[in-house]
Design a protein around this motif. Structure first.
Motif, mmCIF file in Angstrom:
data_model
loop_
_atom_site.group_PDB
_atom_site.id
_atom_site.type_symbol
_atom_site.label_atom_id
_atom_site.label_comp_id
_atom_site.label_asym_id
_atom_site.label_seq_id
_atom_site.Cartn_x
_atom_site.Cartn_y
_atom_site.Cartn_z
ATOM 1 N N GLU A 97 9.493 -13.482 7.625
ATOM 2 C CA GLU A 97 10.183 -14.461 6.785
ATOM 3 C C GLU A 97 11.070 -13.841 5.713
ATOM 4 O O GLU A 97 11.960 -14.511 5.190
ATOM 5 N N THR A 98 10.827 -12.571 5.368
ATOM 6 C CA THR A 98 11.565 -11.953 4.266
ATOM 7 C C THR A 98 12.318 -10.688 4.645
ATOM 8 O O THR A 98 13.154 -10.218 3.869
ATOM 9 N N GLY A 99 11.999 -10.106 5.789
ATOM 10 C CA GLY A 99 12.599 -8.835 6.169
ATOM 11 C C GLY A 99 12.042 -7.646 5.408
ATOM 12 O O GLY A 99 12.492 -6.516 5.603
ATOM 13 N N LEU A 100 11.072 -7.859 4.537
ATOM 14 C CA LEU A 100 10.495 -6.770 3.740
ATOM 15 C C LEU A 100 9.482 -5.999 4.585
ATOM 16 O O LEU A 100 8.428 -6.525 4.941
ATOM 17 N N ALA A 101 9.806 -4.752 4.889
ATOM 18 C CA ALA A 101 8.963 -3.937 5.767
ATOM 19 C C ALA A 101 7.877 -3.185 5.007
ATOM 20 O O ALA A 101 7.007 -2.577 5.626
ATOM 21 N N ASP A 102 7.919 -3.227 3.676
ATOM 22 C CA ASP A 102 6.955 -2.448 2.890
ATOM 23 C C ASP A 102 5.866 -3.296 2.242
ATOM 24 O O ASP A 102 5.176 -2.840 1.335
ATOM 25 N N LEU A 103 5.677 -4.523 2.705
ATOM 26 C CA LEU A 103 4.679 -5.394 2.090
ATOM 27 C C LEU A 103 3.275 -4.810 2.234
ATOM 28 O O LEU A 103 2.915 -4.293 3.287
ATOM 29 N N SER A 104 2.513 -4.931 1.152
ATOM 30 C CA SER A 104 1.120 -4.480 1.189
ATOM 31 C C SER A 104 0.300 -5.367 0.263
ATOM 32 O O SER A 104 0.814 -5.947 -0.688
ATOM 33 N N PRO A 105 -1.004 -5.492 0.549
ATOM 34 C CA PRO A 105 -1.868 -6.287 -0.320
ATOM 35 C C PRO A 105 -1.838 -5.707 -1.737
ATOM 36 O O PRO A 105 -1.804 -4.484 -1.916
ATOM 37 N N TRP A 106 -1.835 -6.619 -2.734
ATOM 38 C CA TRP A 106 -1.711 -6.155 -4.125
ATOM 39 C C TRP A 106 -2.507 -7.042 -5.064
ATOM 40 O O TRP A 106 -2.460 -8.263 -4.908
ATOM 41 N N PRO A 107 -3.175 -6.534 -6.046
ATOM 42 C CA PRO A 107 -3.457 -5.119 -6.262
ATOM 43 C C PRO A 107 -4.498 -4.583 -5.288
ATOM 44 O O PRO A 107 -4.774 -3.400 -5.247
ATOM 45 N N ASP A 108 -5.057 -5.508 -4.477
ATOM 46 C CA ASP A 108 -6.010 -5.155 -3.438
ATOM 47 C C ASP A 108 -5.911 -6.217 -2.353
ATOM 48 O O ASP A 108 -5.046 -7.092 -2.420
#
Length: 183
Positions: A97-108
């Protein structure tokens, strides 16, 4: 990434914030126990996974316009056939949906909010409900966000503007849980 976890395992460990959320968690766990595939759109109440995407450096959140709902919402959606890990679902949906390839759970990788959301009838489907499991994802490249289609624009906003733009009380509650994480 961590070991995949089923929705029921996440819900079993989750501590609801209030009686309303506790009732939603109980209802969802009952549905999971009874359904062959709790992610199936054929089930009137079925699992979805969503997330508020944040840019921790600027304390902004990313909202996506949902034409069907006529409002600014978080990203997320349905599991694909065979998917059982809600976090994996929302990471895939987030990138699509965003094209963001670096998404990660945050802060956990914690589950942050659980809510049953009514979805109105449309020409393509009957009214139904989403058993939405909500997370927080972060990006270090907010400028790389691109909408998946022209009818689903994205918008980076500070938290006060996010509260003004959204119309869903359940998303306001999710944002109230995200806001302290950005402080």
């Amino acid at each position: 990434m961590s070991t995949p976890r089923s929705a029921d395992a996440l819900l079993q460990a989750y501590r609801p914030a209030d009686d309303t959320e506790a009732a939603d968690v109980a209802r969802i766990r009952e549905m999971i126990a009874a359904a062959d595939d709790p992610w199936s759109r054929e089930v009137p109440l079925h699992l979805t996974a969503s997330a508020v995407i944040v840019d921790p450096a600027s304390s902004r959140v990313l909202l996506r316009w949902h034409a069907k709902m006529g409002s600014w919402l978080q990203i997320g959606g349905h599991g694909d056939p065979g998917e059982v890990d809600p976090l994996a679902v929302v990471l895939r949906e987030g990138e699509e949906e965003t094209g963001l390839a670096d998404l990660s759970p945050w802060p956990d990788a914690a589950l942050r909010h659980v809510v049953v959301v009514p979805v109105p009838e449309s020409p393509k489907e009957a009214a139904h409900e989403h058993a939405d499991l909500r997370f927080v994802l972060a990006t270090g490249t907010p400028g790389a966000a691109r909408p998946e289609k022209p009818t689903a624009p994205l918008r980076w906003v500070a938290m006060p503007e996010a509260y003004e733009l959204i119309s869903e009380d359940n998303l306001r509650e999710t944002l109230s849980r995200v806001e302290p994480l950005l402080s």
